[in-house]
Write an enzyme that holds these catalytic residues in place. Structure first.
Site, short mmCIF file in Angstrom:
data_model
loop_
_atom_site.label_atom_id
_atom_site.label_comp_id
_atom_site.label_asym_id
_atom_site.label_seq_id
_atom_site.Cartn_x
_atom_site.Cartn_y
_atom_site.Cartn_z
N ASN A 208 67.35 51.54 -10.33
CA ASN A 208 68.18 51.90 -11.47
C ASN A 208 69.17 50.79 -11.77
O ASN A 208 69.51 50.00 -10.88
CB ASN A 208 68.96 53.20 -11.17
CG ASN A 208 68.07 54.42 -11.17
OD1 ASN A 208 67.13 54.49 -11.93
ND2 ASN A 208 68.37 55.37 -10.31
N ASP A 276 64.73 58.46 -8.62
CA ASP A 276 64.09 59.78 -8.53
C ASP A 276 62.71 59.71 -7.89
O ASP A 276 62.26 60.66 -7.26
CB ASP A 276 63.96 60.40 -9.92
CG ASP A 276 65.30 60.75 -10.53
OD1 ASP A 276 66.19 61.20 -9.78
OD2 ASP A 276 65.48 60.55 -11.74
N LYS A 286 51.55 41.52 -1.09
CA LYS A 286 51.80 41.40 -2.52
C LYS A 286 50.56 41.78 -3.32
O LYS A 286 49.45 41.33 -3.04
CB LYS A 286 52.22 39.97 -2.85
CG LYS A 286 52.52 39.76 -4.33
CD LYS A 286 52.90 38.31 -4.61
CE LYS A 286 53.11 38.10 -6.11
NZ LYS A 286 53.46 36.70 -6.41
N ASP A 304 66.18 64.94 -2.98
CA ASP A 304 67.38 65.10 -3.81
C ASP A 304 68.59 65.21 -2.88
O ASP A 304 68.88 66.28 -2.34
CB ASP A 304 67.24 66.35 -4.68
CG ASP A 304 68.31 66.43 -5.75
OD1 ASP A 304 69.46 66.00 -5.47
OD2 ASP A 304 68.02 66.92 -6.85
N ILE A 305 69.26 64.10 -2.68
CA ILE A 305 70.36 64.05 -1.70
C ILE A 305 71.50 64.97 -2.10
O ILE A 305 72.04 65.72 -1.28
CB ILE A 305 70.86 62.60 -1.53
CG1 ILE A 305 69.72 61.71 -1.04
CG2 ILE A 305 72.05 62.55 -0.57
CD1 ILE A 305 70.08 60.23 -0.99
N PHE A 323 77.32 62.95 -9.83
CA PHE A 323 77.46 62.16 -11.05
C PHE A 323 76.24 62.37 -11.92
O PHE A 323 75.12 62.51 -11.40
CB PHE A 323 77.64 60.68 -10.73
CG PHE A 323 79.05 60.28 -10.41
CD1 PHE A 323 79.75 59.45 -11.26
CD2 PHE A 323 79.69 60.78 -9.28
CE1 PHE A 323 81.07 59.09 -10.98
CE2 PHE A 323 80.99 60.44 -8.99
CZ PHE A 323 81.69 59.59 -9.85
N LYS A 337 72.82 70.39 -14.75
CA LYS A 337 72.60 69.69 -13.48
C LYS A 337 73.51 70.25 -12.40
O LYS A 337 73.08 70.43 -11.25
CB LYS A 337 72.86 68.19 -13.66
CG LYS A 337 72.66 67.38 -12.38
CD LYS A 337 72.83 65.89 -12.63
CE LYS A 337 72.61 65.09 -11.35
NZ LYS A 337 72.71 63.62 -11.58
N LYS A 341 71.86 71.78 -9.06
CA LYS A 341 72.08 71.12 -7.77
C LYS A 341 72.92 71.98 -6.83
O LYS A 341 72.75 71.92 -5.61
CB LYS A 341 72.78 69.78 -7.96
CG LYS A 341 72.10 68.83 -8.92
CD LYS A 341 70.83 68.23 -8.36
CE LYS A 341 70.30 67.16 -9.29
NZ LYS A 341 69.08 66.51 -8.80
#
Length: 400
Positions: A208, A276, A286, A304-305, A323, A337, A341
């Site tokens: 990300n 995710d 490689k 999902d921490i 967040f 969310k 969560k």
């Protein structure tokens, strides 16, 4: 913050001992009294005269000084300070601490004290990575010893990696955080920050776009209020804050393991931009480009921490803050969310490209809780962190 504070500084035997001379100066600049203890090995790197000149007091070296031991001087020395600081903390000295050995003045003081202890490790990268050292570090942390550093960098031996002693000002910040009398004193807070890198092959990864700047600011703000901060960070652009325990990870799986190892905590602030998904089967070599053919990547969902911690049956932090980086319908998506969560608060922001938030110096957030949403004005990420840290302090105070 350190005015009238008494620091007992134990200088171990490593090349980084020269930094302890600057550390003494920095502490005295801030009003602290420093009583130095120089190990025999430490005396091979810095002289008693230089240490004494900077501290302005006598240097202690010998356990069996009969003029002092008539009054059990080593016991009094170990308990008259507000904080014991070991810098540099060599592998040998930390091994003695972990094993409870007391065969010289420094190790005897550390065993005889009931005063908080802070260690700044310094050693060769292979010594730091050795399982024995890591076991000793884990033991010291379990015993309540605070650790600052080590940093990554070039070694005197020519190698590179973790093992460089934290810089004097970093150690001063850790001391100030340890001795702070702020509203979060005595509270242990976990902060996650930065992106995670999910490997595709040895040279490619999924990530990300997160600089880690907001997480760093939050960690620093919490430490400034007196919290003991465990800072779990992915490979972020922003450096971690000073005065906190830093745990560096790469992948979401490593971050989850670090979070679980840090528990229990009073509050968990999950600012990391965790990927995710990951590639289900990472290639060990490689992936080569083939004309006209595209590689097929099969994805798997990462743990999902935030949800795992929020939904813990036992040992859940009193406050869990997540967040939400959204590009549309910010309040609606972030509110959903929070409920999904199971966390207490969500700090939501609009990261659409035109906002300049992602990777920028400012943030524009809304704090969403069970009672509704609170819209904050656009401000620097440091200001957001300070405001959030104060609200966390208020919430934890009410919980008590």
């Amino acid at each position: 913050m350190l005015s009238s504070k008494h620091i007992l500084l134990i200088i171990g035997g490593g090349i980084a001992a020269y930094k302890s001379l600057d550390l003494i100066r920095r502490l005295r600049e801030r009003g602290a009294t420093v009583t130095p203890v120089l190990t025999r090995a430490g005396g091979e790197f810095v002289t008693p005269l230089s240490v004494s000149a900077l501290a302005g007091v006598e240097v202690h070296q010998d356990l069996f000084d009969l003029t002092k031991e008539a009054d059990m001087g080593h016991i009094q020395l170990s308990r008259s300070a507000d904080l014991l600081v070991v810098a540099p903390g060599t592998a040998d000295l930390m091994a003695k601490m972990a094993q409870g050995r007391a065969d010289d003045l420094a190790s005897t003081l550390l065993l005889a004290t009931d005063t908080p202890v802070l260690v700044a490790p310094s050693m060769n990268v292979r010594m730091w990575d050795h399982p024995a050292t890591q076991r000793n570090i884990a033991t010291l942390k379990a015993d309540g010893v605070a650790i600052v550093g080590p940093n990554d960098g070039d070694m005197a031996c020519g190698e590179y990696g973790p093992g460089r002693m934290a810089e004097p000002l970093e150690i001063v910040a850790a001391i100030e955080a340890k001795m702070g009398d702020g509203p979060l004193k005595g509270k242990r807070v976990l902060v996650t920050s930065g992106p995670t890198h999910e490997p595709i092959d040895p040279v490619r990864y999924i990530a990300n776009r997160s600089s880690g700047a907001q997480g760093t600011a939050i960690g620093a703000a919490l430490a400034a209020l007196g919290a003991e901060v465990v800072f779990v960070t992915g490979p972020a652009d922003a450096p971690p804050p000073s005065g906190v325990e830093v745990v560096k990870v790469q992948s979401a799986a490593e971050m989850l393991a670090a979070v679980e190892a840090a528990l229990p905590v009073d509050a968990g602030i999950f600012a990391a931009a965790v990927a995710d998904w990951r590639v289900a089967s990472e290639s060990g070599s490689k992936i080569k480009k083939q004309d006209g053919k595209l590689p097929t990547l099969e994805f798997a969902e990462n743990a999902d921490i935030l949800a795992k911690v929020s939904q813990m049956k036992t040992g859940r932090p009193s406050l869990v803050v997540g967040f939400a980086a959204e590009t549309d319908d910010v309040i609606t998506n972030a509110t959903a969310k929070r409920k999904r969560k199971g966390c207490d608060w969500i700090v939501a922001n609009d990261v659409s490209p035109e906002t300049g938030i992602m990777g920028g110096s400012e943030n524009d957030v809304m704090l969403i809780s069970e009672t509704g949403s609170e819209d904050w004005p656009r401000m620097s990420k440091e200001a957001v962190a300070e405001r959030l840290a104060l609200k966390i302090a208020e919430e934890l105070a009410d919980a008590d």
